[in-house]
Enzyme design. Structure first.
Site, PDB file in Angstrom:
ATOM      1  N   SER A  32       0.840  -1.203   0.000  1.00 30.98           N
ATOM      2  CA  SER A  32       0.000   0.000   0.000  1.00 30.98           C
ATOM      3  C   SER A  32       0.873   1.250   0.000  1.00 30.98           C
ATOM      4  O   SER A  32       2.106   1.171   0.083  1.00 30.98           O
ATOM      5  CB  SER A  32      -0.930   0.003   1.221  1.00 30.98           C
ATOM      6  OG  SER A  32      -0.163  -0.016   2.411  1.00 30.98           O
ATOM      7  N   SER A 157      11.673   9.623   7.342  1.00 31.39           N
ATOM      8  CA  SER A 157      10.568  10.555   7.566  1.00 31.39           C
ATOM      9  C   SER A 157      11.167  11.875   8.035  1.00 31.39           C
ATOM     10  O   SER A 157      12.313  11.904   8.516  1.00 31.39           O
ATOM     11  CB  SER A 157       9.659   9.999   8.665  1.00 31.39           C
ATOM     12  OG  SER A 157       8.741  10.971   9.095  1.00 31.39           O
ATOM     13  N   TYR A 170       7.977   6.372  17.110  1.00 29.44           N
ATOM     14  CA  TYR A 170       8.131   6.498  15.655  1.00 29.44           C
ATOM     15  C   TYR A 170       9.333   7.397  15.347  1.00 29.44           C
ATOM     16  O   TYR A 170      10.195   7.061  14.527  1.00 29.44           O
ATOM     17  CB  TYR A 170       6.845   7.085  15.072  1.00 29.44           C
ATOM     18  CG  TYR A 170       6.844   7.248  13.568  1.00 29.44           C
ATOM     19  CD1 TYR A 170       6.726   6.139  12.723  1.00 29.44           C
ATOM     20  CD2 TYR A 170       6.940   8.510  12.965  1.00 29.44           C
ATOM     21  CE1 TYR A 170       6.716   6.287  11.336  1.00 29.44           C
ATOM     22  CE2 TYR A 170       6.922   8.661  11.592  1.00 29.44           C
ATOM     23  CZ  TYR A 170       6.810   7.549  10.779  1.00 29.44           C
ATOM     24  OH  TYR A 170       6.806   7.708   9.403  1.00 29.44           O
TER      25      TYR A 170
HETATM   26  N1  LIG Z   1       2.542   8.696   4.640  1.00 29.45           N
HETATM   27  C1  LIG Z   1       3.317   9.588   5.200  1.00 29.45           C
HETATM   28  O1  LIG Z   1       2.893  10.737   5.464  1.00 29.45           O
HETATM   29  C2  LIG Z   1       4.731   9.250   5.535  1.00 29.45           C
HETATM   30  C3  LIG Z   1       5.561  10.287   5.954  1.00 29.45           C
HETATM   31  C4  LIG Z   1       6.871   9.997   6.275  1.00 29.45           C
HETATM   32  C5  LIG Z   1       7.345   8.713   6.171  1.00 29.45           C
HETATM   33  N2  LIG Z   1       6.516   7.710   5.772  1.00 29.45           N
HETATM   34  C6  LIG Z   1       7.064   6.359   5.708  1.00 29.45           C
HETATM   35  O2  LIG Z   1       6.787   5.789   4.462  1.00 29.45           O
HETATM   36  C7  LIG Z   1       6.774   4.360   4.592  1.00 29.45           C
HETATM   37  C8  LIG Z   1       5.523   3.830   3.902  1.00 29.45           C
HETATM   38  O3  LIG Z   1       4.383   4.265   4.618  1.00 29.45           O
HETATM   39  P1  LIG Z   1       3.011   4.641   3.884  1.00 29.45           P
HETATM   40  O4  LIG Z   1       2.730   6.029   4.196  1.00 29.45           O
HETATM   41  O5  LIG Z   1       3.047   4.192   2.497  1.00 29.45           O
HETATM   42  O6  LIG Z   1       1.977   3.784   4.765  1.00 29.45           O
HETATM   43  P2  LIG Z   1       1.208   2.421   4.474  1.00 29.45           P
HETATM   44  O7  LIG Z   1       0.353   2.548   3.286  1.00 29.45           O
HETATM   45  O8  LIG Z   1       0.589   2.056   5.774  1.00 29.45           O
HETATM   46  O9  LIG Z   1       2.376   1.395   4.114  1.00 29.45           O
HETATM   47  C9  LIG Z   1       3.085   0.694   5.078  1.00 29.45           C
HETATM   48  C10 LIG Z   1       3.621  -0.575   4.435  1.00 29.45           C
HETATM   49  O10 LIG Z   1       4.397  -1.275   5.414  1.00 29.45           O
HETATM   50  C11 LIG Z   1       3.980  -2.640   5.442  1.00 29.45           C
HETATM   51  N3  LIG Z   1       4.206  -3.191   6.773  1.00 29.45           N
HETATM   52  C12 LIG Z   1       3.739  -2.741   7.959  1.00 29.45           C
HETATM   53  N4  LIG Z   1       4.137  -3.540   8.959  1.00 29.45           N
HETATM   54  C13 LIG Z   1       4.893  -4.513   8.384  1.00 29.45           C
HETATM   55  C14 LIG Z   1       5.600  -5.642   8.870  1.00 29.45           C
HETATM   56  N5  LIG Z   1       5.594  -5.964  10.192  1.00 29.45           N
HETATM   57  N6  LIG Z   1       6.271  -6.437   7.999  1.00 29.45           N
HETATM   58  C15 LIG Z   1       6.261  -6.161   6.665  1.00 29.45           C
HETATM   59  N7  LIG Z   1       5.618  -5.091   6.135  1.00 29.45           N
HETATM   60  C16 LIG Z   1       4.941  -4.296   6.987  1.00 29.45           C
HETATM   61  C17 LIG Z   1       2.493  -2.590   5.080  1.00 29.45           C
HETATM   62  O11 LIG Z   1       2.049  -3.820   4.541  1.00 29.45           O
HETATM   63  P3  LIG Z   1       1.235  -4.952   5.351  1.00 29.45           P
HETATM   64  O12 LIG Z   1       0.350  -4.266   6.332  1.00 29.45           O
HETATM   65  O13 LIG Z   1       0.510  -5.678   4.259  1.00 29.45           O
HETATM   66  O14 LIG Z   1       2.284  -5.805   5.989  1.00 29.45           O
HETATM   67  C18 LIG Z   1       2.526  -1.528   3.982  1.00 29.45           C
HETATM   68  O15 LIG Z   1       2.879  -2.133   2.752  1.00 29.45           O
HETATM   69  C19 LIG Z   1       6.814   4.069   6.090  1.00 29.45           C
HETATM   70  O16 LIG Z   1       8.123   3.695   6.449  1.00 29.45           O
HETATM   71  C20 LIG Z   1       6.461   5.401   6.718  1.00 29.45           C
HETATM   72  O17 LIG Z   1       7.044   5.548   7.992  1.00 29.45           O
HETATM   73  C21 LIG Z   1       5.215   7.944   5.443  1.00 29.45           C
END
Ligand SMILES: NC(=O)c1ccc[n+]([C@@H]2O[C@H](COP(=O)([O-])OP(=O)(O)OC[C@H]3O[C@@H](n4cnc5c(N)ncnc54)[C@H](OP(=O)(O)O)[C@@H]3O)[C@@H](O)[C@H]2O)c1
Length: 282
Positions: A32, A157, A170
């Site tokens: 996702s 992040s 976090y």
């Molecule tokens: N969105 C933002 O505003 C933002 C800002 C700064 C940084 N980030 C970083 O960007 C990255 C992606 O986040 P996102 O925003 O795209 O959120 P997201 O849609 O919730 O994606 C998170 C991903 O991590 C996977 N995941 C979670 N727990 C896991 C585990 N134990 N083992 C393997 N996979 C796992 C989830 O897949 P499953 O649940 O299917 O395992 C999903 O594919 C993260 O590292 C987040 O900290 C996001």
């Protein structure tokens, strides 16, 4: 195609050559959000993909949406299952015989004050956001050394650059992540080996839905900031541009960037504004 190289378009403009064709790229956290956005953009550029997260069904559904890829292997894995990760890395390498780029996008957020947060939640945040990417990278380094090249991309992040309310674990995990990967950059022990650290601000994904609260239950709400965040496809193009330019660090943010500069140039304003903004999530 220009000179045989794929180019990415943003608002109708060519933003640079990006040659990912036939590259073997392992995206961890692909089911996702940012990871899925990267998979879609890389498939169009005819990369060979390995897609990982915990949920096979979600990965299968992503695979069905990918257009143009020259191969896609589904490799489910849980980043917190440290003992299984050796095998996972071995499977990833054997998929195409080698790996060119690994992208660490798996992550879990947090929405709870430090005082209300159980220790088990800190462990979970560190395991997914820090020890998972660390373990996989440590297992991949000898592979990159043997093949004479490699590129690791860590999706950190802006929380890896400063403190922010309701995210103590976090923020700690992202500081650790940035610290480890920045040190790899400084040590620079392998030839043709690159590390790109990405520090996004708010990106429009469901990260806050699965964010952990103080007792480990999901927050289950979409943050307003995130809802109005940078679209995933725009973020993906910026990340791919940074990778193709072998950038060491890139910040992908809008006004959150200001807070970062305030912390450096005018700390009292940073403490006041970060508190005001972050405590609104309670
Ligand atoms: N969105 C933002 O505003 C933002 C800002 C700064 C940084 N980030 C970083 O960007 C990255 C992606 O986040 P996102 O925003 O795209 O959120 P997201 O849609 O919730 O994606 C998170 C991903 O991590 C996977 N995941 C979670 N727990 C896991 C585990 N134990 N083992 C393997 N996979 C796992 C989830 O897949 P499953 O649940 O299917 O395992 C999903 O594919 C993260 O590292 C987040 O900290 C996001």
């Amino acid at each position: 195609m220009i000179n045989g190289k794929c180019v990415a378009l943003r608002h109708g403009q060519i933003i640079g050559n990006m040659n990912f064709e036939h590259k073997v790229i392992w995206i961890i956290g692909a089911s996702s959000g940012i990871g899925a956005g990267l998979a879609k953009a890389l498939a169009v550029q005819k990369a060979r993909l390995i897609i990982t997260s915990r949920e096979y069904a979600a990965l299968r559904s992503l695979e069905a949406q990918l257009e143009g890829h020259t191969g896609c292997m589904i490799l489910p894995a849980d980043m917190t299952d440290n003992t299984a990760l050796t095998q996972v890395v071995a499977h990833a390498i054997s998929a195409y015989g080698h790996i060119d780029i690994v992208i660490h996008s798996a992550g879990v957020g947090q929405r709870s004050l430090a005082i209300d947060t159980q220790l088990s939640v800190y462990h979970q945040l560190m395991n997914v956001n820090f020890f998972g990417p660390l373990t996989i990278t440590q297992y991949l380094l000898p592979h990159f050394k043997r093949q004479g090249h490699g590129h690791v991309v860590a999706i950190s992040s802006m929380s890896g650059l400063m403190g922010f309310p309701m995210r103590s674990g976090y923020v700690a995990s992202k500081h650790a992540l940035k610290g480890y990967f920045e040190t790899l950059q400084v040590e620079h022990t392998l030839n043709n080996f690159y590390v790109t650290i990405v520090s996004p601000g708010r990106i429009k994904t469901g990260l806050s839905l699965s964010a952990l609260t103080g007792d480990g239950a999901p927050y289950d709400k979409m943050d307003e900031g995130q809802l109005n965040g940078i679209p995933v496809n725009e973020c993906a193009v910026k990340i791919l541009t940074a990778i193709s330019r072998k950038k060491k660090h890139v910040i992908i943010a809008r006004s959150e960037r200001l807070l970062y500069w305030l912390r450096i140039l005018l700390p009292p304003a940073y403490y006041r504004i970060a508190r005001k903004r972050g405590m609104g999530n309670q």
